[in-house]
Design a protein around this motif. Structure first.
Motif, PDB file in Angstrom:
ATOM      1  N   MET A  12       0.837  -1.180   0.000  1.00  0.00           N
ATOM      2  CA  MET A  12       0.000   0.000   0.000  1.00  0.00           C
ATOM      3  C   MET A  12       0.885   1.248   0.000  1.00  0.00           C
ATOM      4  O   MET A  12       1.916   1.293   0.635  1.00  0.00           O
ATOM      5  N   ASN A  13       0.441   2.254  -0.721  1.00  0.00           N
ATOM      6  CA  ASN A  13       1.185   3.493  -0.841  1.00  0.00           C
ATOM      7  C   ASN A  13       1.202   4.240   0.491  1.00  0.00           C
ATOM      8  O   ASN A  13       0.170   4.460   1.109  1.00  0.00           O
ATOM      9  N   ALA A  14       2.384   4.648   0.924  1.00  0.00           N
ATOM     10  CA  ALA A  14       2.515   5.337   2.208  1.00  0.00           C
ATOM     11  C   ALA A  14       2.557   6.846   2.041  1.00  0.00           C
ATOM     12  O   ALA A  14       2.944   7.555   2.954  1.00  0.00           O
ATOM     13  N   GLY A  15       2.151   7.360   0.890  1.00  0.00           N
ATOM     14  CA  GLY A  15       2.156   8.804   0.669  1.00  0.00           C
ATOM     15  C   GLY A  15       0.918   9.460   1.255  1.00  0.00           C
ATOM     16  O   GLY A  15       0.060   8.824   1.855  1.00  0.00           O
ATOM     17  N   PHE A  16       0.822  10.754   1.072  1.00  0.00           N
ATOM     18  CA  PHE A  16      -0.336  11.527   1.510  1.00  0.00           C
ATOM     19  C   PHE A  16      -0.728  12.454   0.355  1.00  0.00           C
ATOM     20  O   PHE A  16      -0.485  13.654   0.388  1.00  0.00           O
ATOM     21  N   PRO A  17      -1.339  11.872  -0.699  1.00  0.00           N
ATOM     22  CA  PRO A  17      -1.645  12.663  -1.891  1.00  0.00           C
ATOM     23  C   PRO A  17      -2.758  13.681  -1.662  1.00  0.00           C
ATOM     24  O   PRO A  17      -3.502  13.613  -0.673  1.00  0.00           O
ATOM     25  N   LYS A  18      -2.868  14.620  -2.567  1.00  0.00           N
ATOM     26  CA  LYS A  18      -3.847  15.700  -2.474  1.00  0.00           C
ATOM     27  C   LYS A  18      -5.277  15.161  -2.364  1.00  0.00           C
ATOM     28  O   LYS A  18      -6.117  15.745  -1.686  1.00  0.00           O
ATOM     29  N   ALA A  19      -5.564  14.034  -2.984  1.00  0.00           N
ATOM     30  CA  ALA A  19      -6.913  13.460  -2.940  1.00  0.00           C
ATOM     31  C   ALA A  19      -7.313  13.076  -1.522  1.00  0.00           C
ATOM     32  O   ALA A  19      -8.507  13.029  -1.200  1.00  0.00           O
ATOM     33  N   SER A  31     -16.778  10.800  -1.806  1.00  0.00           N
ATOM     34  CA  SER A  31     -15.319  10.763  -1.762  1.00  0.00           C
ATOM     35  C   SER A  31     -14.772   9.690  -2.702  1.00  0.00           C
ATOM     36  O   SER A  31     -15.340   8.614  -2.835  1.00  0.00           O
ATOM     37  N   SER A  32     -13.640   9.994  -3.329  1.00  0.00           N
ATOM     38  CA  SER A  32     -13.007   9.021  -4.222  1.00  0.00           C
ATOM     39  C   SER A  32     -11.985   8.150  -3.496  1.00  0.00           C
ATOM     40  O   SER A  32     -11.517   7.168  -4.036  1.00  0.00           O
ATOM     41  N   VAL A  33     -11.633   8.519  -2.260  1.00  0.00           N
ATOM     42  CA  VAL A  33     -10.682   7.753  -1.447  1.00  0.00           C
ATOM     43  C   VAL A  33     -11.380   7.353  -0.146  1.00  0.00           C
ATOM     44  O   VAL A  33     -12.332   7.995   0.272  1.00  0.00           O
ATOM     45  N   PRO A  34     -10.901   6.289   0.504  1.00  0.00           N
ATOM     46  CA  PRO A  34     -11.567   5.838   1.727  1.00  0.00           C
ATOM     47  C   PRO A  34     -11.552   6.854   2.867  1.00  0.00           C
ATOM     48  O   PRO A  34     -12.475   6.895   3.664  1.00  0.00           O
ATOM     49  N   CYS A  35     -10.515   7.674   2.948  1.00  0.00           N
ATOM     50  CA  CYS A  35     -10.418   8.598   4.076  1.00  0.00           C
ATOM     51  C   CYS A  35      -9.811   9.920   3.621  1.00  0.00           C
ATOM     52  O   CYS A  35      -8.737   9.946   3.026  1.00  0.00           O
ATOM     53  N   GLN A  36     -10.520  11.011   3.902  1.00  0.00           N
ATOM     54  CA  GLN A  36      -9.985  12.348   3.665  1.00  0.00           C
ATOM     55  C   GLN A  36      -9.721  12.988   5.026  1.00  0.00           C
ATOM     56  O   GLN A  36     -10.572  12.933   5.916  1.00  0.00           O
ATOM     57  N   VAL A  37      -8.557  13.583   5.178  1.00  0.00           N
ATOM     58  CA  VAL A  37      -8.108  14.059   6.479  1.00  0.00           C
ATOM     59  C   VAL A  37      -7.824  15.559   6.446  1.00  0.00           C
ATOM     60  O   VAL A  37      -7.253  16.073   5.485  1.00  0.00           O
ATOM     61  N   MET A  38      -8.207  16.236   7.528  1.00  0.00           N
ATOM     62  CA  MET A  38      -7.873  17.629   7.742  1.00  0.00           C
ATOM     63  C   MET A  38      -7.136  17.705   9.080  1.00  0.00           C
ATOM     64  O   MET A  38      -7.614  17.179  10.087  1.00  0.00           O
ATOM     65  N   ILE A  39      -5.982  18.338   9.081  1.00  0.00           N
ATOM     66  CA  ILE A  39      -5.161  18.444  10.289  1.00  0.00           C
ATOM     67  C   ILE A  39      -5.176  19.896  10.763  1.00  0.00           C
ATOM     68  O   ILE A  39      -4.902  20.807   9.988  1.00  0.00           O
ATOM     69  N   VAL A  40      -5.504  20.079  12.051  1.00  0.00           N
ATOM     70  CA  VAL A  40      -5.656  21.426  12.603  1.00  0.00           C
ATOM     71  C   VAL A  40      -4.746  21.592  13.814  1.00  0.00           C
ATOM     72  O   VAL A  40      -4.720  20.750  14.703  1.00  0.00           O
TER      73      VAL A  40
END
Length: 130
Positions: free
Chosen positions: A1-8, A42-51
């Motif tokens: 599995m890709n370990a990146g954090f892409p814009k999607a 959503s096109s990906v399983p999880c979208q994340v926002m970090i605050v």
């Protein structure tokens, strides 16, 4: 599995963010306050926002450091969450708000992040009845 954090995988939609804070579920997994909700668009399983709140960290350098450490922890530990979401066919929006007053070390934060993802999975099971 890709370990990146892409814009999607970044949560950017203001409409989804507003819904997340209005209708989402709340979970505290110290040092984070987590808001999450199931989304369908959503096109990906999880979208994340970090605050990293300005109220706790007055200097931008500190806020950037907290966000950078959190992004790295998420990037390395998302393999724990994504298969779970794919197994149940879920897509979620996730907000991670850092609530501790001081910046934790990377090792300590990664240890806490494991607990956070386990607590999130338990909360999803409980709230959605899986």
């Amino acid at each position: 599995m890709n370990a990146g954090f892409p814009k999607a995988e970044h949560l950017c939609s203001q409409r989804v963010i507003d819904r997340l804070y209005d209708e989402g579920y709340h979970l505290k997994a110290y040092p984070y306050a987590v808001q999450w909700m199931v989304v369908s668009e959503s096109s990906v399983p999880c979208q994340v926002m970090i605050v990293a709140p300005k109220r706790k960290f007055h200097h931008a350098v500190d806020r950037n450091r907290v966000r950078r450490l959190t992004r790295e922890c998420y990037r390395l530990h998302k393999q724990q969450l994504l298969p779970y979401l794919q197994e149940h066919g879920l897509h979620i929006a996730l907000s991670l708000v850092y609530i501790h007053n001081e910046i934790m070390t990377y090792d300590h934060l990664c240890h806490k992040f494991d607990k956070l993802l386990s607590a999130l999975q338990r909360d999803i099971d409980e709230k959605l009845g899986l």
